[in-house]
Design an enzyme around this catalytic site. Structure first.
Site, mmCIF file in Angstrom:
data_model
loop_
_atom_site.group_PDB
_atom_site.id
_atom_site.type_symbol
_atom_site.label_atom_id
_atom_site.label_comp_id
_atom_site.label_asym_id
_atom_site.label_seq_id
_atom_site.Cartn_x
_atom_site.Cartn_y
_atom_site.Cartn_z
ATOM 1 N N SER A 79 57.087 -35.676 45.213
ATOM 2 C CA SER A 79 57.220 -36.331 46.504
ATOM 3 C C SER A 79 58.641 -36.855 46.656
ATOM 4 O O SER A 79 59.578 -36.069 46.654
ATOM 5 C CB SER A 79 56.172 -37.441 46.653
ATOM 6 O OG SER A 79 56.045 -37.831 47.998
ATOM 7 N N HIS A 82 49.064 -32.804 49.512
ATOM 8 C CA HIS A 82 50.105 -33.598 48.863
ATOM 9 C C HIS A 82 49.567 -34.314 47.629
ATOM 10 O O HIS A 82 50.336 -34.734 46.767
ATOM 11 C CB HIS A 82 50.644 -34.620 49.867
ATOM 12 C CG HIS A 82 51.953 -35.237 49.482
ATOM 13 N ND1 HIS A 82 53.130 -34.527 49.412
ATOM 14 C CD2 HIS A 82 52.273 -36.522 49.144
ATOM 15 C CE1 HIS A 82 54.122 -35.327 49.059
ATOM 16 N NE2 HIS A 82 53.631 -36.538 48.887
#
Length: 218
Positions: free
Chosen positions: A75, A187
């Site tokens: 991320s 994600h």
């Protein structure tokens, strides 16, 4: 923010013979709002300096090999990994997971990309230089570090196009790069993905670092 908790991925790397260095650079939580705000609209500056300082400190205190350093992150850490390999060639292997490569296109493809208008003082079409000067893709020609990109098809926070841009550019430049994409994952692959997908992800990370960082036997 890293704390005194069991972090499986770090333990897995350590069990396989890797020294793991991690720290809380500027931009992290835990040291007050001013510390966290230090990178607003200025990614890749103070945070990069802090991370490199941590590596230098570890190298000065422990018997580590500076010629066999790896870097990895997911991320925002994926963004930092992409950024790091465009700014220095000191690392011999890198793994970027669900990381941003182009802040300009991220604005229009991420489910939260538009929030950067506040951070950067406006949208990218009004301030293209502000976005591109902090985008790893702008400096991709400088990358010499073998890079593994891991991304998920259903990632709406950092869309897979971010990984595809960096991968395509590096392939075009004939650099050492590999991209692994996970179908149906989001994600949250490393935390909430299908159990077998999480195992495969860790296997790819270990294999990449073994391939590029381990000393040959004999």
């Amino acid at each position: 923010m890293y704390g005194y908790v069991f972090f499986f991925e770090f333990q897995l790397l350590a069990t396989n013979g890797f020294t793991v260095i991690y720290t809380n650079p500027r931009g992290s939580m835990g040291y007050g709002q001013e510390f966290a705000d230090a990178i607003r609209g200025d990614w890749g500056n103070h945070d990069f300096a802090d991370l490199m300082s941590a590596v230098d400190t570890a190298l000065s205190q422990e018997p580590l090999d500076p010629g066999r350093l790896g870097v990895a992150g997911g991320s925002y850490g994926g963004y930092m990994t992409n950024w790091i390999v465009t700014q220095t060639n000191r690392f011999k292997a890198a793994v970027s997971m669900r990381g941003i490569s182009n802040l300009y296109s991220f604005f229009g493809t991420s489910d939260g990309g538009f929030l950067h208008a506040e951070e950067y003082g406006g949208p990218p079409w009004e301030l293209p230089e502000s976005y591109l000067k902090r985008s790893p893709i702008s400096f991709v020609a400088k990358v010499e570090t073998p890079l593994l990109l891991i991304h998920s098809d259903d990632d709406f926070r950092v869309p897979i196009e971010q990984g595809e841009q960096f991968y395509t550019a590096l392939k075009f430049l004939r650099r050492k790069v590999r991209m692994v994409r996970f179908l149906t994952e989001t994600h949250e692959l490393s935390r909430e993905g299908e159990p077998w997908h999480r195992v495969i992800r860790l296997d790819h990370i270990l294999h990449w670092f073994r391939e590029h960082l381990k000393k040959p036997i004999g």
